[in-house]
Write an enzyme that holds these catalytic residues in place. Structure first.
Site, mmCIF file in Angstrom:
data_model
loop_
_atom_site.group_PDB
_atom_site.id
_atom_site.type_symbol
_atom_site.label_atom_id
_atom_site.label_comp_id
_atom_site.label_asym_id
_atom_site.label_seq_id
_atom_site.Cartn_x
_atom_site.Cartn_y
_atom_site.Cartn_z
ATOM 1 N N SER A 1 50.405 17.271 9.792
ATOM 2 C CA SER A 1 49.260 17.574 8.915
ATOM 3 C C SER A 1 49.107 19.091 8.739
ATOM 4 C CB SER A 1 47.975 16.974 9.495
ATOM 5 O OG SER A 1 47.539 17.778 10.584
ATOM 6 N N ASN A 2 48.415 19.473 7.662
ATOM 7 C CA ASN A 2 48.263 20.910 7.387
ATOM 8 C C ASN A 2 47.436 21.628 8.456
ATOM 9 O OD1 ASN A 2 49.751 20.260 5.180
ATOM 10 N ND2 ASN A 2 48.467 21.359 3.714
ATOM 11 N N GLU A 3 46.514 20.893 9.088
ATOM 12 C CA GLU A 3 45.754 21.524 10.180
ATOM 13 C C GLU A 3 46.721 21.900 11.305
ATOM 14 O OE1 GLU A 3 44.846 18.571 8.765
ATOM 15 O OE2 GLU A 3 43.208 19.390 7.577
ATOM 16 N N GLU B 1 62.588 19.443 7.701
ATOM 17 C CA GLU B 1 61.733 18.548 6.916
ATOM 18 C C GLU B 1 60.671 19.357 6.170
ATOM 19 O OE1 GLU B 1 59.759 15.527 9.239
ATOM 20 O OE2 GLU B 1 58.747 14.683 7.504
ATOM 21 N N GLN C 1 62.729 7.415 9.751
ATOM 22 C CA GLN C 1 62.310 8.344 10.817
ATOM 23 C C GLN C 1 61.282 7.677 11.732
ATOM 24 O OE1 GLN C 1 59.910 11.593 9.358
ATOM 25 N NE2 GLN C 1 60.530 12.958 11.010
ATOM 26 N N GLY C 2 61.670 7.368 12.951
ATOM 27 C CA GLY C 2 60.765 6.720 13.897
ATOM 28 C C GLY C 2 60.181 7.722 14.875
ATOM 29 N N TYR C 3 59.278 8.564 14.379
ATOM 30 C CA TYR C 3 58.592 9.536 15.245
ATOM 31 C C TYR C 3 57.188 9.041 15.598
ATOM 32 C CZ TYR C 3 61.792 13.635 14.684
ATOM 33 O OH TYR C 3 62.840 14.515 14.721
HETATM 34 C C1 LIG Z 1 52.710 8.606 3.438
HETATM 35 C C2 LIG Z 1 53.092 8.929 4.854
HETATM 36 C C3 LIG Z 1 54.419 8.836 5.236
HETATM 37 C C4 LIG Z 1 54.784 9.080 6.566
HETATM 38 N N1 LIG Z 1 56.096 8.906 6.932
HETATM 39 C C5 LIG Z 1 56.438 9.010 8.235
HETATM 40 C C6 LIG Z 1 57.771 8.684 8.674
HETATM 41 O O1 LIG Z 1 58.628 8.319 7.879
HETATM 42 N N2 LIG Z 1 58.039 8.756 9.993
HETATM 43 C C7 LIG Z 1 57.120 9.161 10.913
HETATM 44 O O2 LIG Z 1 57.454 9.237 12.092
HETATM 45 N N3 LIG Z 1 55.851 9.480 10.542
HETATM 46 C C8 LIG Z 1 55.500 9.408 9.231
HETATM 47 N N4 LIG Z 1 54.198 9.693 8.831
HETATM 48 C C9 LIG Z 1 53.208 10.021 9.864
HETATM 49 C C10 LIG Z 1 52.689 11.439 9.824
HETATM 50 O O3 LIG Z 1 53.641 12.342 10.339
HETATM 51 C C11 LIG Z 1 51.375 11.450 10.617
HETATM 52 O O4 LIG Z 1 50.442 10.699 9.863
HETATM 53 C C12 LIG Z 1 50.835 12.844 10.834
HETATM 54 O O5 LIG Z 1 51.643 13.553 11.731
HETATM 55 C C13 LIG Z 1 49.372 12.820 11.352
HETATM 56 O O6 LIG Z 1 49.271 12.003 12.478
HETATM 57 P P1 LIG Z 1 48.155 10.835 12.554
HETATM 58 O O7 LIG Z 1 48.246 10.028 11.311
HETATM 59 O O8 LIG Z 1 48.349 10.144 13.850
HETATM 60 O O9 LIG Z 1 46.771 11.582 12.511
HETATM 61 P P2 LIG Z 1 45.984 12.331 13.775
HETATM 62 O O10 LIG Z 1 47.013 13.025 14.558
HETATM 63 O O11 LIG Z 1 45.202 11.244 14.425
HETATM 64 O O12 LIG Z 1 45.106 13.312 13.002
HETATM 65 C C14 LIG Z 1 43.877 12.933 12.362
HETATM 66 C C15 LIG Z 1 43.244 14.193 11.788
HETATM 67 O O13 LIG Z 1 42.913 15.111 12.847
HETATM 68 C C16 LIG Z 1 43.524 16.377 12.617
HETATM 69 N N5 LIG Z 1 43.963 16.948 13.902
HETATM 70 C C17 LIG Z 1 44.634 16.306 14.887
HETATM 71 N N6 LIG Z 1 44.900 17.159 15.910
HETATM 72 C C18 LIG Z 1 44.392 18.368 15.552
HETATM 73 C C19 LIG Z 1 44.370 19.649 16.174
HETATM 74 N N7 LIG Z 1 44.917 19.853 17.366
HETATM 75 N N8 LIG Z 1 43.791 20.671 15.494
HETATM 76 C C20 LIG Z 1 43.231 20.481 14.280
HETATM 77 N N9 LIG Z 1 43.223 19.276 13.643
HETATM 78 C C21 LIG Z 1 43.789 18.239 14.266
HETATM 79 C C22 LIG Z 1 44.711 16.098 11.725
HETATM 80 O O14 LIG Z 1 45.071 17.214 10.962
HETATM 81 C C23 LIG Z 1 44.184 14.967 10.838
HETATM 82 O O15 LIG Z 1 43.413 15.501 9.802
HETATM 83 C C24 LIG Z 1 53.817 9.464 7.506
HETATM 84 C C25 LIG Z 1 52.467 9.592 7.118
HETATM 85 C C26 LIG Z 1 52.100 9.303 5.805
HETATM 86 C C27 LIG Z 1 50.653 9.416 5.421
#
Ligand SMILES: Cc1cc2nc3c(=O)[nH]c(=O)nc-3n(C[C@H](O)[C@H](O)[C@H](O)COP(=O)(O)OP(=O)(O)OC[C@H]3O[C@@H](n4cnc5c(N)ncnc54)[C@H](O)[C@@H]3O)c2cc1C
Length: 396
Positions: A381-383, A244, A126-128
């Site tokens: 993320s859960n937030e 998902e 998954q390249g999101y």
């Molecule tokens: C083990 C693992 C596997 C993964 N696999 C994939 C995959 O196969 N393909 C893929 O595309 N992605 C994948 N991901 C990525 C995952 O979807 C992202 O890590 C996730 O969406 C959070 O984005 P970020 O890491 O950029 O954190 P950020 O978006 O930078 O967030 C950092 C923190 O800020 C909080 N935050 C951000 N915005 C808000 C808001 N508006 N309100 C409240 N809180 C906020 C977040 O909840 C988090 O706690 C994976 C991640 C992990 C850890």
């Protein structure tokens, strides 16, 4: 939970149980039970055994090679697989891109990709996510420029689970830099062998290699590999994320881990009695068991609505939040129950005669605890899930 099963469902349960017990290679179940990092071939082996039986895509309609199972049958299947310690079905093809392809794909895309997902000829990733575009996914910058019948794709994806195993990646790209963020995105199916793609490992806190960075440098992708309309990728991406989030709840896996937690707490002693008899610890186990029961009912309701053709709505966010928190709580309680024995978390290397430390049931528990820190992050993320509920369900 013990559902009151009809005679037909009980017969189905016996059929699944017999098949899983007789077909799942014991060494594979053992490695999964110990939370050892499974090899690609482990997942492929189990998937192909299921597919040979006609059960490779439990969530798909029959016309595309699925099972047409109702929610109760899917529930039974998940339960029996979890009880037997079967590896999970790899979600990227079956649960994620497969439904996108049979819902929005062209006849040629369906004919080419769906059988290859079923046979696991193609492993998908998954390249999101991108650096800086995780929660705010619509800000993604990987660009796809039109060049005749092709796009030229350049960008950087991150956290791409099992990209190092993958033959194909479904990928969100920006095809229109001028449009509003959500409207300039398209959904492409990219062959991972195309020149210009580099996969680099990220080693996670459990010392495993599950996630990667994927660099795309002038990657030529035929326009025939675009799902649906150009610029409408956000619609397909959201459809996929709904699916998902329901699978991420992992109710059956948590139930199996809860059973194991109780076994451990029965064996570990605290002040002369088993830990499970300790009122403070028993309260914690009871609390998570009640939460899990509630999640299970909710999951069944969502599955039933999905089967009735209502699709998965924003309620999927609720499953994701509770499911991921419960997974974390159970792995925390397992480590609490194990005390010192939870601390060592390196498996003896294959073929070595190093004796494992502590009782057999302690093996792999720390890896599981550490890896499960990610459950409240991945899949959105859960937030962010709470924000979705506030907006889409509660109308705040
Ligand atoms: C083990 C693992 C596997 C993964 N696999 C994939 C995959 O196969 N393909 C893929 O595309 N992605 C994948 N991901 C990525 C995952 O979807 C992202 O890590 C996730 O969406 C959070 O984005 P970020 O890491 O950029 O954190 P950020 O978006 O930078 O967030 C950092 C923190 O800020 C909080 N935050 C951000 N915005 C808000 C808001 N508006 N309100 C409240 N809180 C906020 C977040 O909840 C988090 O706690 C994976 C991640 C992990 C850890």
């Amino acid at each position: 939970m013990n559902l009151e099963l009809s005679d037909a469902d009980r017969a189905f349960q016996a059929e699944v149980r017999d098949f899983v017990r007789s077909s799942l290679p014991p060494e594979l179940a053992e490695r999964n039970r110990r939370h050892m990092h499974l090899a690609k071939q482990d997942y492929v082996t189990w998937h192909r055994l299921l597919n040979k039986r006609g059960w490779g895509a439990p969530n798909w309609p029959k016309e595309f090679g699925g099972t047409d199972w109702n929610p109760v049958q899917r529930y039974i299947f998940d339960e029996e697989c979890a009880i037997a310690d079967a590896p999970p079905l790899v979600p990227f093809g079956i649960s994620m891109v497969g439904p996108v392809i049979y819902t929005f794909g062209t006849p040629a895309q369906k004919a080419h990709y769906l059988p290859r997902i079923l046979s696991m000829e193609d492993w998908w990733c998954q390249g999101y996510s991108e650096p800086g575009s995780g929660s705010d996914l619509a800000s993604l910058r990987t660009r796809a420029e039109s060049d005749g019948d092709d796009y030229i794709v350049t960008g950087h994806k991150i956290w791409t689970t099992q990209a190092h195993f993958a033959d194909m990646m479904f990928c969100l790209v920006r095809t229109d830099a001028q449009a509003k963020p959500q409207e300039g995105i398209s959904f492409l199916l990219i062959d991972m062998k195309t020149p210009g793609i580099t996969v680099r490992p990220i080693i996670s806190i459990d010392e495993g290699h599950g996630v990667n960075e994927v660099f795309l440098d002038g990657v030529r992708v035929p326009k025939a590999n675009r799902i649906g309309q150009e610029g409408k990728g956000w619609t397909y991406a959201k459809f996929l994320l709904g699916n998902e989030r329901t699978t991420i709840a992992e109710v059956s896996t948590s139930k199996q881990r809860l059973r194991r937690l109780k076994t451990i707490a029965r064996a570990e002693m605290a002040q002369g009695a088993s830990l499970l008899e300790d009122p403070a610890f028993r309260d914690k186990v009871a609390a998570v068991e009640i939460e899990l029961l509630a999640l299970e009912y909710t999951n069944l309701r969502v599955l039933a609505a999905e089967t009735a053709g209502k699709g998965v709505g924003p309620e999927a966010s609720m499953l994701k939040i509770r499911g991921s928190e419960i997974q974390q709580t159970i792995t925390e309680l397992v480590c609490e129950a194990l005390g010192y024995y939870a601390a060592p978390f390196e498996h003896a290397p294959e073929g070595s005669n190093l004796a494992p430390l502590g009782p057999d049931y302690a093996q792999g528990r720390m890896e599981s605890f550490l890896y499960n820190r990610a459950t409240t992050i991945y899949g959105g993320s859960n937030e962010i899930q709470r924000n979705i509920i506030a907006k889409m369900v509660l109308g705040l």
